[in-house]
Design a protein around this motif. Sequence first.
Motif, mmCIF file in Angstrom:
data_model
loop_
_atom_site.group_PDB
_atom_site.id
_atom_site.type_symbol
_atom_site.label_atom_id
_atom_site.label_comp_id
_atom_site.label_asym_id
_atom_site.label_seq_id
_atom_site.Cartn_x
_atom_site.Cartn_y
_atom_site.Cartn_z
ATOM 1 N N ARG A 467 0.828 -1.201 0.000
ATOM 2 C CA ARG A 467 0.000 0.000 0.000
ATOM 3 C C ARG A 467 0.869 1.260 0.000
ATOM 4 N NH1 ARG A 467 -4.642 1.707 4.449
ATOM 5 N NH2 ARG A 467 -5.437 3.471 3.239
ATOM 6 N N GLY A 540 -6.953 -0.381 -0.051
ATOM 7 C CA GLY A 540 -7.436 0.698 0.813
ATOM 8 C C GLY A 540 -7.039 2.079 0.345
ATOM 9 N N HIS A 543 -2.448 5.978 1.950
ATOM 10 C CA HIS A 543 -2.491 6.286 3.381
ATOM 11 C C HIS A 543 -1.586 7.485 3.643
ATOM 12 C CE1 HIS A 543 -2.913 5.806 7.674
ATOM 13 N NE2 HIS A 543 -1.605 5.690 7.836
ATOM 14 N N PRO A 569 -10.749 5.439 -2.308
ATOM 15 C CA PRO A 569 -10.576 5.138 -0.880
ATOM 16 C C PRO A 569 -9.259 5.721 -0.377
ATOM 17 C CG PRO A 569 -9.992 3.229 -2.192
ATOM 18 C CD PRO A 569 -10.514 4.266 -3.162
ATOM 19 N N SER A 571 -6.960 6.744 3.692
ATOM 20 C CA SER A 571 -6.993 6.893 5.149
ATOM 21 C C SER A 571 -5.859 7.811 5.580
ATOM 22 C CB SER A 571 -6.865 5.529 5.835
ATOM 23 O OG SER A 571 -5.647 4.904 5.490
#
Length: 655
Positions: A467, A540, A543, A569, A571
């Motif tokens: 990621r 995800g 990030h 998406p 975070s």
Amino acid sequence: MHGVMTGTLGKMRGAVDCVTTQGKLARWYQLLPTIAALEPKLKEFSDTQIRKEGLSLRHRARSGEPLAHILPEAFALVREAARRTLGMRHYDVQLLGGIAIFHRSIVEMQTGEGKTLTATAPMFLYALAGRGSILATVNDYLAKRDADLMAPVYRAVGMNIGVIQSQMQTPDRAKAYACDITYGTANEFGFDFLRDRLLLRKIQEGQNDLIGSMLRGGGINTRSGGDKPVQRDPFFALVDEADSILIDEARTPLIISAIPGEAEKIQVATYIWCAEHALEFEEETDYEWDEEKKSVELTRKGRAKVRYLDKPEILDSVGMFDLYVFTERAIKVQREFHRDRQYVVRDGEIVIVDEFTGRLSEGRKWRDGIHQALEAKEGIEVTVATGQAARITIQDYFLRFENVAGMTGTAAASRKELKKIYQCNFVPIPTNKPPRRIQLPTQVFGNSDEKYRAIVTEIADLHATGRPVLIGTRSIDKSLILAKLLDEKDIDYQILNAYHVEEEAEIVAKAGQLGRVTVSTNMAGRGTDIRLGEGVEELGGLHVICTEMHESARIDRQLIGRCGRQGDPGSFRQYLALDDELLLTGFGPKKSERLKKRGAESSAHFNSYEKSFHRAQQRVERKHFRQRKALMYFEKQRKKLQREMGQDPYLDSTN
């Protein structure tokens, strides 16, 4: 139209006559079907017909037809031009943002919603009047990048575009300003205004000097010799990153210095002597430090030390009071200004690092002798601190325009200030797709060492899954600290700070790729677009790790906005430590030292202290607001006094 967009705006239809922001949006929303209805016809046009249509709109505008009447056709034309030249068709929310901009609004569009494309429609519409449209952004890089990117759209509808760059010569500046649309930085626009003002005075003085003009053989009018102002009369200005330029930059006036006098050598020698001895002065013994005012005041013992230290002969003519002031300044510079944080040394010059964008601020200098004191500290050539020949604040410059609007991703906290000063509406624009950004719990540590170790652990864990991670730092030196820790863990990364501005676009473009780790200062927080690589969405998305809170919450939100763009998406997580700079700046030395000591005594988590950081941030923001308010009041009073004395408030300035 996207379902969420329809639902959001559908609720507004009942509020058309309302004077609220929602009512304005509902009223403007009703223009969207009219714009859309023109699209099928325009798609049938050839490129030549598209250009002719643009020229036809120009003729109508210059014949006196109100621009508001032309808006639907102009926006539809720009949308079609963008579709066929760039493969980018304006979303309805982007057209809505453009309509709000046309109506003198500061529009807040979430990061990733396409402000660069949004700007094209209102810029074109105002340019139809033939009086020029300027777009001001935060630095040369973004000005040129955005102008180059959008140039095909403007050219397709019959407009020419110019770009102002900091090292550009006067003839090239004049050509850029003569274009229908001009991109550049707020600082360069302001400095060009001052240079024009100085030139106009020179011309006026020349016209009044009839005998001198006749002796030169040029008659009374000396403007034919090529010395002409480069800017047009102020008509329309669109300010990109409006919060940064209209709020943050407003604390520092733009100043053009006068020619240095004969005291240059003595002044330079004084700066150098004080820099050489600054470290010999001890806090509380030789001087007192005021954390709130960030000022140094010598004690009686400190002044005695200044008197008795050996001095070169050249300083014999310098009064003791001046030596005290220069010494205090040198001590302040040693304490508060750090290389690779507030500035870098490049090609033998001090270059300021903008605290809000992380980029180099070419051509800017600190005032009140700070810049010269830094040059002496770094052992490079000391430039002379001179008097002012001309001066203007960013606020004053943009208030001169008949029409001002702005775009930003983070202006909600400053909406009242923007409304009061610039008389602009504040309009939040709905997102094109629903956001999917997840906030993970904030982590607070006792000290920075523990914080950085935890950050590196999280990076390593995410990197192992493939990621991508973007890590935001407050300054160059802190980005290098983190880079060193990643080296120790053998984690491959890219670093983005003011030393890597040329590679910025390439580094940021790849930050969303599989397995990518990017360490950045605030540079990655503005004007950049991060697209997710193949397979990243399933992991995800991007990030974002925030390693420290900034003095302005807007900068934090800009960094957070790098993830979860356009429905992707993503975070983010905020990391804090009890020895972070923000606590010192917000609470002062006594309370920050208590917190720092508490953190040093225990290795436990201090998550319960998170609210303290927000309070510190709010205190700093209020302090900056007071500074801007004081500057605005001072400038208003200064200009009033100058006018009463029959002087030009922009030229007859005093320090």
